[in-house]
Design an enzyme around this catalytic site. Structure first.
Site, PDB file in Angstrom:
ATOM      1  N   HIS A   1      51.551  29.809 102.781  1.00 31.99           N
ATOM      2  CA  HIS A   1      52.852  29.443 103.342  1.00 31.99           C
ATOM      3  C   HIS A   1      52.973  29.838 104.812  1.00 31.99           C
ATOM      4  CE1 HIS A   1      57.036  28.323 103.234  1.00 31.99           C
ATOM      5  NE2 HIS A   1      57.424  29.534 103.585  1.00 31.99           N
TER       6      HIS A   1
ATOM      7  N   SER B   1      59.847  26.549 106.642  1.00 31.25           N
ATOM      8  CA  SER B   1      60.301  27.237 105.431  1.00 31.25           C
ATOM      9  C   SER B   1      61.815  27.070 105.288  1.00 31.25           C
ATOM     10  CB  SER B   1      59.889  28.710 105.494  1.00 31.25           C
ATOM     11  OG  SER B   1      60.121  29.370 104.272  1.00 31.25           O
TER      12      SER B   1
ATOM     13  N   ASP C   1      49.596  26.160 100.550  1.00 28.47           N
ATOM     14  CA  ASP C   1      50.925  26.748 100.400  1.00 28.47           C
ATOM     15  C   ASP C   1      51.374  26.578  98.947  1.00 28.47           C
ATOM     16  OD1 ASP C   1      53.561  27.545 100.470  1.00 28.47           O
ATOM     17  OD2 ASP C   1      54.157  26.189 102.083  1.00 28.47           O
TER      18      ASP C   1
END
Length: 382
Positions: free
Chosen positions: A325, A127, A292
């Site tokens: 995610h 991320s 995601d």
């Protein structure tokens, strides 16, 4: 501008004599330097990437010297808004400068200098941490051999910025926010922080993952027709947000989400990502997850295309996983096997032999799985 700052970091494994086996782990929004293992006096406080990093794990600390750093502006020991400003003797609060991804990378490079590490075998993150890995490859191309960017993006979409803005507005409109100087009033804007966490948490999970975990399950056999908790998913969000508001700092949340918004390596290259990535010399592993929707696979493919356009060495995996995610934090045998194989190649390339250790003094309290230490730097301009 900060006249000086502290960085808190942890280390795992042994730095070899050639100092060639160091791996930097960059954290995402609400994580910290505590990436693996647990503290001897707190066995329940397990590192946020403990399933990935450790002896015999994909990032094997029997072969690599792993460093986890708490970013500037965070609330887990490094200098941040809650820290005392030496000029005033009060918490920085609203006076803490805006921090960027590039600032984090610059401070991490200074830490590497202090540790005598000229070149990282790899810089890895998921991320926001993956964005830092990309920034490392372009800002310090000669100091990084491999960049591993998992569930990352070269820049946020307008929708992502919008989610961040709604979360920030929840915080700044909390009556206890006091313009960011709530420390002086002995309060925390917990209501706003709870809402911000709820918004974020929804975006980290896929619809399928939420349906599988909670469905439309009611907490009672009868419909209550009220505005308190009825559904299990509501209870989960409230529990997670209540817990988050107890340990996280609202100003840190504002700073980190704004850093996310600002990051765009192509901004100074007429929005040409290929040109922005031209400086990179590292080998890359880019990983995305099909479910995601926050940092969707097409964003990872843009990174891959920019690297291939520059004829860089890049491996890409798009993993069919249902978790959204947050998949980068979870156990997935295919994902972990991929990272393990990649780091096996890294170990062979950099000679990750720890039979002879480098003479590196690491002060701090011993941990089970690492060393907790602090460093500082003077005259950093944010």
């Amino acid at each position: 501008m900060l006249d000086s700052y502290d960085l808190v970091y942890e280390t795992y494994g042994t730095l070899n004599a050639a100092r060639s086996n160091a791996v930097l782990i960059c954290h995402a929004l609400n994580a910290s330097h505590h990436v693996a293992g647990y503290y001897a006096d707190d066995p329940n406080n397990v590192g946020w990437w403990d399933n990935m990093i450790g002896p015999g794990k994909p990032v094997d600390t029997d072969r690599f010297f792993v460093i986890g750093v708490n970013n500037l502006g965070s609330c887990f020991g490094s200098t941040g808004p809650a820290s005392l400003d030496p000029r005033s003797g009060k918490p920085y609060g609203s006076r803490f400068p805006v921090i960027t991804v590039e600032d984090w990378v610059a401070s991490q490079a200074r830490l590497a200098d202090r540790l005598g590490i000229e070149r990282f075998a790899a810089v890895m993150g998921g991320s926001l941490g993956g964005m830092q890995a990309i920034a490392w490859a372009t800002a310090f191309p000669d100091r990084i051999a491999n960049a591993i960017a998992v569930a990352a993006t070269p820049k946020l979409t307008a929708q992502n910025i919008a989610f961040n803005e709604v979360a920030r507005r929840a915080i700044v409109t909390d009556p206890d926010f006091h313009g960011g100087d709530y420390y002086e009033y002995g309060v925390k804007p917990k209501r706003g922080l709870r809402l911000a966490r709820m918004i974020g948490h929804i975006t980290y999970l896929s619809d399928d993952a939420m349906m599988e975990k909670f469905g439309r399950i009611l907490r009672s056999d009868e419909i209550g027709y009220h505005f308190d908790v009825d559904f299990e998913v509501e209870s989960y969000l409230r529990y997670q947000s209540d817990k988050f508001a107890e340990y996280f700092d609202a100003n840190t949340y504002l700073l980190i989400t704004r850093a996310l918004d600002y990051y765009d390596p192509a901004r100074d290259f007429d929005h040409d990502l290929t040109a922005a990535l031209a400086a990179a010399r590292a080998r890359f592993l880019v990983v995305s997850f099909t479910s995601d929707w926050r940092f969707a696979p097409e964003h990872s493919r843009l990174i891959v295309k920019g690297l291939l356009d520059n004829r860089r060495d890049v491996s890409y995996a798009e993993i069919d996983a249902p978790h959204g995610h947050d998949a980068f934090l979870l156990d997935d045998s295919r994902y972990h096997a991929l990272v393990r194989a990649y780091f096996g190649n890294v170990a062979r390339a950099v000679g990750a032999d720890v039979s002879t250790a480098a003479d590196l003094e690491l002060p701090g309290e011993p941990l089970v799985g690492g060393e907790r230490t602090e460093g500082s730097s003077e005259g950093f301009a944010a």
